[in-house]
Design a protein around this motif. Structure first.
Motif, PDB file in Angstrom:
ATOM      1  N   ASP A  83      67.878 -39.621 109.312  1.00  0.00           N
ATOM      2  CA  ASP A  83      68.471 -38.869 108.210  1.00  0.00           C
ATOM      3  C   ASP A  83      69.476 -37.874 108.773  1.00  0.00           C
ATOM      4  O   ASP A  83      69.248 -37.264 109.818  1.00  0.00           O
ATOM      5  CB  ASP A  83      67.392 -38.125 107.419  1.00  0.00           C
ATOM      6  CG  ASP A  83      66.459 -39.076 106.680  1.00  0.00           C
ATOM      7  OD1 ASP A  83      66.862 -40.232 106.455  1.00  0.00           O
ATOM      8  OD2 ASP A  83      65.321 -38.661 106.343  1.00  0.00           O
TER       9      ASP A  83
ATOM     10  N   THR B 115      72.576 -38.846 109.415  1.00  0.00           N
ATOM     11  CA  THR B 115      73.636 -39.644 110.041  1.00  0.00           C
ATOM     12  C   THR B 115      74.862 -39.668 109.141  1.00  0.00           C
ATOM     13  O   THR B 115      74.743 -39.819 107.917  1.00  0.00           O
ATOM     14  CB  THR B 115      73.155 -41.081 110.299  1.00  0.00           C
ATOM     15  OG1 THR B 115      72.077 -41.044 111.245  1.00  0.00           O
ATOM     16  CG2 THR B 115      74.273 -41.948 110.852  1.00  0.00           C
TER      17      THR B 115
ATOM     18  N   TYR C 187      74.804 -39.511 114.611  1.00  0.00           N
ATOM     19  CA  TYR C 187      73.741 -38.535 114.388  1.00  0.00           C
ATOM     20  C   TYR C 187      73.767 -37.565 115.561  1.00  0.00           C
ATOM     21  O   TYR C 187      73.672 -37.979 116.729  1.00  0.00           O
ATOM     22  CB  TYR C 187      72.375 -39.201 114.307  1.00  0.00           C
ATOM     23  CG  TYR C 187      71.218 -38.216 114.318  1.00  0.00           C
ATOM     24  CD1 TYR C 187      70.914 -37.474 113.180  1.00  0.00           C
ATOM     25  CD2 TYR C 187      70.456 -38.027 115.465  1.00  0.00           C
ATOM     26  CE1 TYR C 187      69.874 -36.558 113.191  1.00  0.00           C
ATOM     27  CE2 TYR C 187      69.411 -37.122 115.475  1.00  0.00           C
ATOM     28  CZ  TYR C 187      69.121 -36.395 114.345  1.00  0.00           C
ATOM     29  OH  TYR C 187      68.094 -35.491 114.357  1.00  0.00           O
TER      30      TYR C 187
END
Length: 253
Positions: free
Chosen positions: A95, A97, A129
């Motif tokens: 999460d 990214t 990321y």
């Protein structure tokens, strides 16, 4: 902050009566028609292949047909030249990214000429990321004009990584070329940045006219088992994306 390795783990019509032709004339006419049809049905280099292959089909007791000829490879204009909007580039990335068009290199290579770049690509997209304390993960997809262009670039990177591994052996910064679980159309190498164990692991995979590059930063790079573990995790987490790359292959999905 989370370690990138931990983040990595988480397609007979009747007709009028006719006088029959002699058998020899029938064979000659049939051969002429067959040769003409084969010539019209093929293009470029395949025309020569069809002309050579036709006698073998006749001697074998068969009759040549378009289905017996391998399809011609796609031309440059037939390869996908734009990444689809719904392509799952960030699949299995953490999460937070972010995706963007184009490519900016996030990792560091020991040798300057070993790096993959987006030069020569028709389209490129990047998913990144970033972990402020530990580094992060990076993934980029590049599309080339044709499959041969992509293959040449992959071979260039592979050769450069091998050369850098030889040149840097025994130095304070060095490169290891790591076995890849993704087959021969892939390259994996580790950039060891210091004796402290920090490293960047880079994986490249080619499918059709596309190249996918994944890279990650990790600690513990002095241990060969950690290097291989990191490489294997990169391969595992990119499996979904590599499968989706069938859209760039000659045979499609």
């Amino acid at each position: 902050m989370p370690d990138p390795i931990e983040e990595l783990e988480n397609f007979s019509i009747p007709g009028p009566p006719m006088n029959p032709m002699p058998a020899a004339d029938v064979r000659r006419r049939g051969n002429r028609i067959r040769r003409r049809n084969n010539t019209l049905a093929t293009v470029g280099g395949l025309a020569a292949v069809a002309v050579i292959a036709a006698p073998f089909a006749i001697f074998a007791g068969g009759q040549s047909s378009p289905d017996d000829v391998d399809p011609a490879p796609p031309t440059t204009s037939e390869w996908v030249q734009q990444i689809p909007e719904d392509f799952p580039l960030s699949d299995q990335m953490p999460d937070g990214t972010r995706e963007r068009d184009g490519y900016e290199q996030q990792h560091v290579d020991v040798c300057d000429d070993q790096s993959w770049t987006a030069d020569g690509t028709k389209d490129a997209r990047q998913a990144t990321y970033t972990d402020p304390s530990e580094g992060g993960l990076d993934r980029v997809l590049g599309l080339y004009p044709s499959e041969s262009d992509a293959a040449q670039e992959l071979m260039r990177v592979a050769a450069s990584a091998q050369a850098c591994a030889l040149e840097s052996e025994g130095g304070k910064r060095w490169v290891d070329v790591v076995p890849s679980s993704l087959g021969e159309s892939s390259v994996v190498y580790a950039n060891h940045m210091s004796d402290a164990g920090d490293m960047f692991v880079v994986q490249l995979v080619q499918v059709g006219n596309a190249i996918l590059q994944d890279s990650t930063y990790s600690m513990g790079g002095g241990d060969p088992q950690v290097v291989q573990q990191t490489a294997d995790l990169l391969a595992e987490k990119s499996t979904g994306v590599v499968d989706a790359m069938c859209t760039f292959a000659a045979e499609g999905c």
